[in-house]
Design a protein around this motif. Structure first.
Motif, PDB file in Angstrom:
ATOM      1  N   PHE A 195      -3.423  -1.214  10.329  1.00  0.00           N
ATOM      2  CA  PHE A 195      -3.768  -1.370   8.910  1.00  0.00           C
ATOM      3  C   PHE A 195      -5.164  -1.977   8.791  1.00  0.00           C
ATOM      4  N   VAL A 196      -5.851  -1.622   7.706  1.00  0.00           N
ATOM      5  CA  VAL A 196      -7.179  -2.170   7.448  1.00  0.00           C
ATOM      6  C   VAL A 196      -7.266  -2.583   5.989  1.00  0.00           C
ATOM      7  N   ASP A 208       1.215  -9.512  13.142  1.00  0.00           N
ATOM      8  CA  ASP A 208       1.176  -8.845  14.442  1.00  0.00           C
ATOM      9  C   ASP A 208       1.648  -7.394  14.376  1.00  0.00           C
ATOM     10  N   SER A 209       2.646  -7.135  13.572  1.00  0.00           N
ATOM     11  CA  SER A 209       3.251  -5.802  13.565  1.00  0.00           C
ATOM     12  C   SER A 209       2.345  -4.714  12.981  1.00  0.00           C
ATOM     13  N   VAL A 210       1.283  -5.100  12.267  1.00  0.00           N
ATOM     14  CA  VAL A 210       0.389  -4.097  11.690  1.00  0.00           C
ATOM     15  C   VAL A 210      -1.017  -4.169  12.281  1.00  0.00           C
ATOM     16  N   LEU A 268      -3.339   2.321   5.643  1.00  0.00           N
ATOM     17  CA  LEU A 268      -2.183   2.273   6.523  1.00  0.00           C
ATOM     18  C   LEU A 268      -2.234   3.481   7.455  1.00  0.00           C
ATOM     19  N   ASN A 269      -2.351   3.222   8.751  1.00  0.00           N
ATOM     20  CA  ASN A 269      -2.410   4.275   9.750  1.00  0.00           C
ATOM     21  C   ASN A 269      -1.240   4.163  10.708  1.00  0.00           C
ATOM     22  N   GLU A 323       6.871 -10.407   2.322  1.00  0.00           N
ATOM     23  CA  GLU A 323       6.117 -11.018   3.407  1.00  0.00           C
ATOM     24  C   GLU A 323       4.643 -10.669   3.283  1.00  0.00           C
ATOM     25  N   LEU A 324       3.823 -11.542   3.831  1.00  0.00           N
ATOM     26  CA  LEU A 324       2.392 -11.290   3.906  1.00  0.00           C
ATOM     27  C   LEU A 324       2.122 -10.207   4.940  1.00  0.00           C
ATOM     28  N   VAL A 325       1.235  -9.266   4.615  1.00  0.00           N
ATOM     29  CA  VAL A 325       0.862  -8.215   5.561  1.00  0.00           C
ATOM     30  C   VAL A 325      -0.548  -8.455   6.090  1.00  0.00           C
ATOM     31  N   ALA A 326      -1.469  -8.738   5.168  1.00  0.00           N
ATOM     32  CA  ALA A 326      -2.860  -8.949   5.562  1.00  0.00           C
ATOM     33  C   ALA A 326      -3.550  -9.781   4.500  1.00  0.00           C
ATOM     34  N   ASN A 327      -4.430 -10.648   4.921  1.00  0.00           N
ATOM     35  CA  ASN A 327      -5.203 -11.404   3.953  1.00  0.00           C
ATOM     36  C   ASN A 327      -6.683 -11.356   4.280  1.00  0.00           C
TER      37      ASN A 327
END
Length: 113
Positions: free
Chosen positions: A66-67, A60-62, A81-82, A46-50
């Motif tokens: 996350f940055v 939404d879940s991160v 990842l925090n 799955e995509l986490v961040a782009n």
């Protein structure tokens, strides 16, 4: 052909932090859209961040934990990842967005409860 190598994963406790790195063998300066993906055990990737230019989106879940960032001079993409949770466990990959490049080996993130 750009090759992507991820690193920085590990085993952490709930609430811990990690910084993932992705280094490309070639120049990514001309690649406007990059992303981090993850694959949890038994689930689809799955995509986490782009990051498209300076525009950033998170699932939404991160969001807020996350940055994503990049350093074109180093041909690198990062993911901080925090406040990690057990549901963040999985293999994390970087790629273009959408994913056009060959997948790297990923880096394993395991969050214990």
């Amino acid at each position: 052909q750009v090759q992507l190598v991820e690193s920085g994963g590990g085993l952490v406790q709930t609430g811990g932090a990690l910084r993932l790195s992705c280094v490309a063998s070639g120049n990514i300066d001309g690649i406007d859209a990059m992303a981090w993906y993850r694959q949890a055990p038994g689930k689809q990737r799955e995509l986490v961040a782009n990051m498209i230019g300076n525009k950033i989106k998170y699932i939404d879940s991160v969001e807020g934990r996350f940055v994503i960032s990049r350093d074109n001079a180093k041909n690198a993409l990062y993911l901080q990842l925090n406040d990690l949770k057990p549901e963040d466990t999985g293999v994390y990959y970087c790629n273009t967005y959408p994913p056009f490049k060959s997948w790297g080996q990923g880096t394993q993130v395991t969050v214990s409860s």
